[in-house]
Design a protein around this motif. Structure first.
Motif, PDB file in Angstrom:
ATOM      1  N   ILE A 180       0.216 -12.671  12.241  1.00 14.06           N
ATOM      2  CA  ILE A 180       0.408 -11.943  11.067  1.00 14.06           C
ATOM      3  C   ILE A 180       1.162 -10.538  11.226  1.00 14.06           C
ATOM      4  O   ILE A 180       1.936 -10.335  10.281  1.00 14.06           O
ATOM      5  CB  ILE A 180      -0.911 -11.896  10.202  1.00 14.06           C
ATOM      6  CG1 ILE A 180      -1.693 -12.974   9.989  1.00 14.06           C
ATOM      7  CG2 ILE A 180      -0.929 -10.882   9.134  1.00 14.06           C
ATOM      8  CD1 ILE A 180      -2.861 -13.037   9.736  1.00 14.06           C
ATOM      9  N   PHE A 181       0.722 -10.027  12.171  1.00 12.62           N
ATOM     10  CA  PHE A 181       1.274  -8.784  12.646  1.00 12.62           C
ATOM     11  C   PHE A 181       2.570  -8.642  12.889  1.00 12.62           C
ATOM     12  O   PHE A 181       3.522  -7.714  12.451  1.00 12.62           O
ATOM     13  CB  PHE A 181       0.632  -7.835  13.708  1.00 12.62           C
ATOM     14  CG  PHE A 181      -0.826  -7.432  12.971  1.00 12.62           C
ATOM     15  CD1 PHE A 181      -1.302  -7.621  11.659  1.00 12.62           C
ATOM     16  CD2 PHE A 181      -1.609  -6.698  13.871  1.00 12.62           C
ATOM     17  CE1 PHE A 181      -2.607  -7.309  11.246  1.00 12.62           C
ATOM     18  CE2 PHE A 181      -3.041  -6.259  13.425  1.00 12.62           C
ATOM     19  CZ  PHE A 181      -3.469  -6.517  11.984  1.00 12.62           C
ATOM     20  N   VAL A 182       3.074  -9.398  13.933  1.00 11.52           N
ATOM     21  CA  VAL A 182       4.512  -9.453  14.554  1.00 11.52           C
ATOM     22  C   VAL A 182       5.649  -9.618  13.249  1.00 11.52           C
ATOM     23  O   VAL A 182       6.691  -8.754  13.526  1.00 11.52           O
ATOM     24  CB  VAL A 182       4.678 -10.510  15.620  1.00 11.52           C
ATOM     25  CG1 VAL A 182       6.187 -10.650  16.039  1.00 11.52           C
ATOM     26  CG2 VAL A 182       3.933 -10.153  16.617  1.00 11.52           C
ATOM     27  N   PRO A 183       5.419 -10.616  12.397  1.00  8.83           N
ATOM     28  CA  PRO A 183       6.427 -10.563  11.356  1.00  8.83           C
ATOM     29  C   PRO A 183       6.551  -9.230  10.782  1.00  8.83           C
ATOM     30  O   PRO A 183       7.794  -8.929  10.238  1.00  8.83           O
ATOM     31  CB  PRO A 183       6.224 -12.010  10.617  1.00  8.83           C
ATOM     32  CG  PRO A 183       5.418 -12.781  11.614  1.00  8.83           C
ATOM     33  CD  PRO A 183       4.721 -11.549  12.459  1.00  8.83           C
ATOM     34  N   LEU A 184       5.529  -8.716  10.290  1.00  8.68           N
ATOM     35  CA  LEU A 184       5.504  -7.690   9.573  1.00  8.68           C
ATOM     36  C   LEU A 184       6.298  -6.355  10.214  1.00  8.68           C
ATOM     37  O   LEU A 184       7.194  -5.648   9.780  1.00  8.68           O
ATOM     38  CB  LEU A 184       4.301  -7.242   9.132  1.00  8.68           C
ATOM     39  CG  LEU A 184       3.990  -5.858   8.165  1.00  8.68           C
ATOM     40  CD1 LEU A 184       4.944  -6.168   7.003  1.00  8.68           C
ATOM     41  CD2 LEU A 184       2.501  -5.692   7.743  1.00  8.68           C
ATOM     42  N   ILE A 185       6.012  -6.212  11.430  1.00  7.21           N
ATOM     43  CA  ILE A 185       6.435  -5.289  12.301  1.00  7.21           C
ATOM     44  C   ILE A 185       7.960  -5.323  12.427  1.00  7.21           C
ATOM     45  O   ILE A 185       8.640  -4.359  12.353  1.00  7.21           O
ATOM     46  CB  ILE A 185       5.804  -4.996  13.645  1.00  7.21           C
ATOM     47  CG1 ILE A 185       4.443  -4.413  13.504  1.00  7.21           C
ATOM     48  CG2 ILE A 185       6.508  -4.498  14.809  1.00  7.21           C
ATOM     49  CD1 ILE A 185       4.227  -3.094  13.264  1.00  7.21           C
ATOM     50  N   GLN A 186       8.357  -6.666  12.600  1.00  5.45           N
ATOM     51  CA  GLN A 186       9.834  -6.902  12.922  1.00  5.45           C
ATOM     52  C   GLN A 186      10.511  -6.463  11.475  1.00  5.45           C
ATOM     53  O   GLN A 186      11.744  -6.290  11.743  1.00  5.45           O
ATOM     54  CB  GLN A 186      10.025  -8.287  13.414  1.00  5.45           C
ATOM     55  CG  GLN A 186       9.727  -8.675  14.763  1.00  5.45           C
ATOM     56  CD  GLN A 186       9.663 -10.297  15.162  1.00  5.45           C
ATOM     57  OE1 GLN A 186       9.388 -11.167  13.988  1.00  5.45           O
ATOM     58  NE2 GLN A 186       9.552 -10.534  16.250  1.00  5.45           N
ATOM     59  N   SER A 187       9.967  -6.629  10.471  1.00  7.47           N
ATOM     60  CA  SER A 187      10.665  -6.152   9.210  1.00  7.47           C
ATOM     61  C   SER A 187      11.043  -4.531   9.089  1.00  7.47           C
ATOM     62  O   SER A 187      11.587  -4.326   7.874  1.00  7.47           O
ATOM     63  CB  SER A 187      10.243  -6.839   7.989  1.00  7.47           C
ATOM     64  OG  SER A 187       9.044  -6.375   7.745  1.00  7.47           O
ATOM     65  N   MET A 188      10.276  -3.790   9.853  1.00  5.09           N
ATOM     66  CA  MET A 188      10.295  -2.515   9.778  1.00  5.09           C
ATOM     67  C   MET A 188      11.276  -1.723  10.550  1.00  5.09           C
ATOM     68  O   MET A 188      11.482  -2.131  11.638  1.00  5.09           O
ATOM     69  CB  MET A 188       9.078  -1.843   9.686  1.00  5.09           C
ATOM     70  CG  MET A 188       7.853  -2.320   8.917  1.00  5.09           C
ATOM     71  SD  MET A 188       6.159  -1.839   9.170  1.00  5.09           S
ATOM     72  CE  MET A 188       5.324  -2.314   7.448  1.00  5.09           C
ATOM     73  N   SER A 189      11.707  -0.564  10.225  1.00  2.48           N
ATOM     74  CA  SER A 189      12.501   0.359  10.865  1.00  2.48           C
ATOM     75  C   SER A 189      11.540   1.603  11.388  1.00  2.48           C
ATOM     76  O   SER A 189      10.956   2.213  10.642  1.00  2.48           O
ATOM     77  CB  SER A 189      13.674   1.002  10.251  1.00  2.48           C
ATOM     78  OG  SER A 189      14.489   0.003   9.623  1.00  2.48           O
TER      79      SER A 189
ATOM     80  N   ALA B   2       0.982  -1.274   0.050  1.00  2.38           N
ATOM     81  CA  ALA B   2      -0.095   0.118   0.003  1.00  2.38           C
ATOM     82  C   ALA B   2       0.872   1.276   0.108  1.00  2.38           C
ATOM     83  O   ALA B   2       0.271   2.284  -0.019  1.00  2.38           O
ATOM     84  CB  ALA B   2      -1.056   0.065   1.057  1.00  2.38           C
ATOM     85  N   GLY B   3       2.257   1.210   0.110  1.00  3.57           N
ATOM     86  CA  GLY B   3       3.102   2.247  -0.057  1.00  3.57           C
ATOM     87  C   GLY B   3       2.985   3.241   1.401  1.00  3.57           C
ATOM     88  O   GLY B   3       3.499   4.293   1.286  1.00  3.57           O
ATOM     89  N   LEU B   4       2.524   2.458   2.363  1.00  2.00           N
ATOM     90  CA  LEU B   4       2.323   3.227   3.699  1.00  2.00           C
ATOM     91  C   LEU B   4       3.904   3.184   4.328  1.00  2.00           C
ATOM     92  O   LEU B   4       4.501   2.085   4.228  1.00  2.00           O
ATOM     93  CB  LEU B   4       1.335   2.567   4.691  1.00  2.00           C
ATOM     94  CG  LEU B   4      -0.011   2.739   3.888  1.00  2.00           C
ATOM     95  CD1 LEU B   4      -0.936   2.005   4.854  1.00  2.00           C
ATOM     96  CD2 LEU B   4      -0.356   3.929   3.875  1.00  2.00           C
ATOM     97  N   GLY B   5       4.260   3.811   5.175  1.00  2.00           N
ATOM     98  CA  GLY B   5       5.399   4.198   5.876  1.00  2.00           C
ATOM     99  C   GLY B   5       5.139   3.326   7.257  1.00  2.00           C
ATOM    100  O   GLY B   5       3.939   2.931   7.530  1.00  2.00           O
ATOM    101  N   PRO B   6       6.092   3.105   8.167  1.00  2.00           N
ATOM    102  CA  PRO B   6       6.285   1.903   9.360  1.00  2.00           C
ATOM    103  C   PRO B   6       5.278   2.708  10.215  1.00  2.00           C
ATOM    104  O   PRO B   6       4.295   1.800  10.706  1.00  2.00           O
ATOM    105  CB  PRO B   6       7.567   2.090   9.575  1.00  2.00           C
ATOM    106  CG  PRO B   6       8.469   2.540   8.706  1.00  2.00           C
ATOM    107  CD  PRO B   6       7.660   3.470   7.827  1.00  2.00           C
TER     108      PRO B   6
END
Length: 731
Positions: free
Chosen positions: A632-641, A598-602
């Motif tokens: 579902i959420f945790v792996p996505l969050i862990q990949s972001m800065s 979706a092109g959203l920032g962290p």
């Protein structure tokens, strides 16, 4: 001098204790009741209570009466196992530190014991109505439509239960022998520790628990049929909708029977007309819509959450895969029922129940009230403080809200408090148990997200205390701006400092207990599970000091613990099948790519997650949300800065998982207060006077929801509120 004690519990002694001890306790409890023993305190189980209403109770028949007795006996039997754990964990910590003799058998024996308890307790919880249901449409339906919905949704229950029964038997038989029970390959399977306990009795409980649950479900089906017939005769008007529901239920039931024949008579070739493997060509996007769309539809129909997710998980295993994929069921449930960290859940609930029966909670409120009552809104502030201390003792939401509602609400209404201030302070203070250690939700989150529970406890402490301060400050401001809304304690009721100090002495034992439990967790002396065991042992000592350690009170605490922990664990079992299958099909990757694409920032992604969690919190319970969203959420969050916003400090990559975990806990606090279906709203309704309406309860939650939203924003903007204490303690 070598003081090591190398005792290892013999297998025969372990199984003998589990078999004979409950029989002894049953005899002692029954003898105490025959001699006039009574239960102290109230019922503070983690089950939403509602004001009693006059409704039809189906009479059942001889079969339902027999099944109720069987479920009641086995529920009571395994409930008394909880009495063993405090002594075993106290022994383990003593051996480790006093005699340098740590054990593996202590942890393993209790983990397996509680795992067996969860499975057997499912039928008893169903009999007692302890399984949580989402009452969105169900509560608003006419009685005849409600009965028809019960019959329709029971199909999902039987899909789940029968599948567990069959696959559980195969799972058990394989662990016994390759010569008996049609088993193969895992003859006399044992654990991997030096204790080497046989697994087959534990795995047998998958089959036995499903059998008890199936029998109780059949008994419930008989009552549902009786209720439907009664309401159809007793109530006039159109019955078209209820007839359609029954017809749909018959069709679904016939389909389930046909597919059972297909499974029994075929292996790799399905019968003509079978839907096995019929959705195999569905893409992950379509599967997402079908799975979660169906989940929402069935949820609002009123079936308990555990059986909604479990039944749908089984159905999609069969429709997308084939009959052999159903064998994933026990392999998903067994790791959960034997998870060491989850053993803390029944222990903390048991600790809460023992303290409540000992009268500690009532005394706690009385002491805080006498100290704080002279302030404007002093009684509401005292409620928040007492709830905070109570949260630090037990970590159980229902116990805090119901108990403080029974104790503090009459006191505030008697002193002419505005009902919305009184009710709001009780609900908001009670929800602190989800955040302040020892939070049960933090334990489950730690297991699912592979996050240290000790770090979560330390990280959530400052945000929890900050929210408690904000609740108290808000009450004080309202009392200051309008003294009639929250008047201070009358002068004649106030006590001098000498009396305050005397009252404080009564709280020495529970305060020491709180410091002990949290201290041994934060210092790393013991694991959260061991701390729960030691805390429960301490609660028994405190109850004895208050002369409330009686067999009737122990019985009541055990039964409350059983229903509450069974409710939580069966939701975990059902959701693990549903979510596990979705992730296996690539659902986790799909959602992550959908959000990241979706092109959203962290921070925008984080905000989107928070909105989704708040929306889910309006309809689902906290365990269901955790099992559905966190994987579902945790792996996505862990990949972001997260480098900070508005020039504020960001979050170290090593701390992102911990930071998000505490943010999640704060968000879940909001779910308890979110109308229309936040559970704290219904907990408090069950103990409110009849003149308090749900509209007043809803309005009372809004200011505190705003405070919780502000707390959530502060934790996001200032991550040091979460990370400072764990980094200080653990480096």
């Amino acid at each position: 001098m070598n003081l090591e004690i190398n005792f290892v519990l013999p297998h025969w002694l372990y199984w003998s204790a589990l078999f004979f001890l409950p029989l002894l306790v049953m005899w002692l409890v029954d003898r105490s009741f025959r001699r006039g023993g009574t239960i102290s305190g109230g019922d503070t189980g983690e089950v939403p209570g509602e004001a009693p209403v006059a409704r039809y109770h189906p009479p059942g028949n001889l079969f339902t009466a027999l099944v109720d007795r069987i479920s009641g006996f086995f529920g009571r039997y395994v409930a008394y196992w909880a009495l063993i754990a405090p002594f075993v964990f106290a022994y383990e910590v003593l051996m480790r530190y006093a005699f340098n003799s740590p054990t593996n058998w202590a942890h393993e024996s209790m983990t397996l014991m509680f795992g067996m308890q969860y499975l057997i307790a499912g039928a008893f919880a169903l009999r007692e109505g302890g399984h949580v249901r989402v009452d969105i449409l169900y509560q608003r339906a006419r009685p005849v439509n409600k009965a028809a919905l019960d019959l329709l949704t029971s199909v999902s229950f039987f899909i789940f239960t029968i599948a567990l029964l069959v696959t559980g038997w195969k799972f058990f038989s394989q662990s016994v022998s390759d010569r008996f029970f049609f088993g193969a390959s895992y003859a006399n399977e044992t654990s991997f520790t030096e204790w080497a306990i046989q697994f087959y009795p534990v795995k047998f409980m998958l089959f036995f628990g499903a059998l008890l649950l199936l029998l109780q479900g059949i008994a419930q089906l008989i009552r549902d049929v009786q209720a439907f017939r009664h309401h159809r005769r007793a109530h006039g008007g159109s019955h078209t909708f209820s007839t359609l529901l029954i017809a749909l239920g018959i069709v679904l039931g016939a389909w389930v029977l046909f597919e059972m024949v297909n499974i029994a008579t075929t292996d790799y070739q399905s019968l003509a007309g079978s839907l096995e493997n019929s959705l195999s060509g569905l893409g992950i996007g379509g599967l997402t819509l079908v799975m979660f769309g169906t989940l929402m539809v069935v949820l609002v129909a009123g079936l308990p959450l555990a059986f909604v997710t479990g039944g749908l998980g089984v159905a999609f295993l069969y429709l997308v895969g084939d009959q052999h994929m159903l064998n994933l069921m026990p392999s998903r449930i067994f790791p959960m029922m034997t998870n060491y960290q989850l053993s803390a859940i029944p222990l903390f609930i048991f600790m809460a129940s023992v303290l409540e029966k000992a009268g500690i909670i009532e005394e706690l409120f009385d002491v805080v009230y006498k100290w704080m009552g002279g302030l404007k809104a002093g009684l509401a502030i005292a409620t928040v403080i007492a709830s905070t201390l109570l949260a630090a003792m037990v970590g159980v939401i229902g116990a805090a809200v119901v108990t403080m509602g029974l104790i503090a609400l009459p006191a505030m209404l008697k002193r002419h408090y505005d009902p919305e201030i009184a009710i709001g302070s009780i609900m908001a203070g009670g929800t602190l148990g989800i955040l302040i250690p020892p939070s049960i939700l933090a334990i489950i989150y730690g297991v699912i997200a592979q996050q240290s529970v000790g770090e979560l406890y330390l990280g959530s402490l400052i945000p929890g205390l900050l929210l408690a301060f904000m609740y108290g400050f808000y009450c004080w401001m309202r009392g200051t701006l309008n003294i009639k809304m929250a008047p201070p304690m009358p002068v004649e009721d106030r006590v001098d400092m000498k009396e305050k100090l005397r009252l404080l002495r009564n709280m020495l034992a529970p305060i020491v207990l709180v410091v002990l439990v949290l201290g041994i967790i934060f210092t790393g002396i013991a694991t959260p599970v061991e701390a729960a065991g030691i805390g429960t042992f301490g609660a028994l000592v405190v109850a004895a000091l208050h002369k409330r350690l009686t067999w009737p009170n122990l019985h009541a605490a055990c039964m409350t613990t059983l229903v509450a922990s069974a409710m939580v664990m069966w939701i975990i079992f059902g959701a693990s099948i549903f979510v596990g299958f979705y992730i296996l099909q690539g659902g986790q990757t799909f959602v992550q790519e959908l959000i990241s694409g979706a092109g959203l920032g962290p921070y925008a992604v984080l905000a989107l997650m928070m909105v989704l969690l708040v929306a889910l919190g309006m309809f689902l319970d906290w365990v269901g949300i955790l099992l559905l969203a966190v994987p579902i959420f945790v792996p996505l969050i862990q990949s972001m800065s997260f480098d900070g916003v508005f020039g504020l400090p960001g979050v170290s990559p090593a701390d992102v998982s911990l930071w998000f975990g505490v943010i999640y806990l704060v968000n879940m606090q909001m779910s308890f207060l979110s109308p229309p279906f936040g559970y704290a709203l219904f907990y408090i309704k069950g103990v409110c006077p009849p003149h308090i309406t749900m509209g007043q309860i809803f309005r009372s939650s809004f200011p505190f929801l705003g405070i919780q939203a502000l707390g959530l924003i502060l934790v996001i903007l200032f991550p040091a509120l979460v990370t400072w204490l764990p980094n200080l303690a653990y480096g």
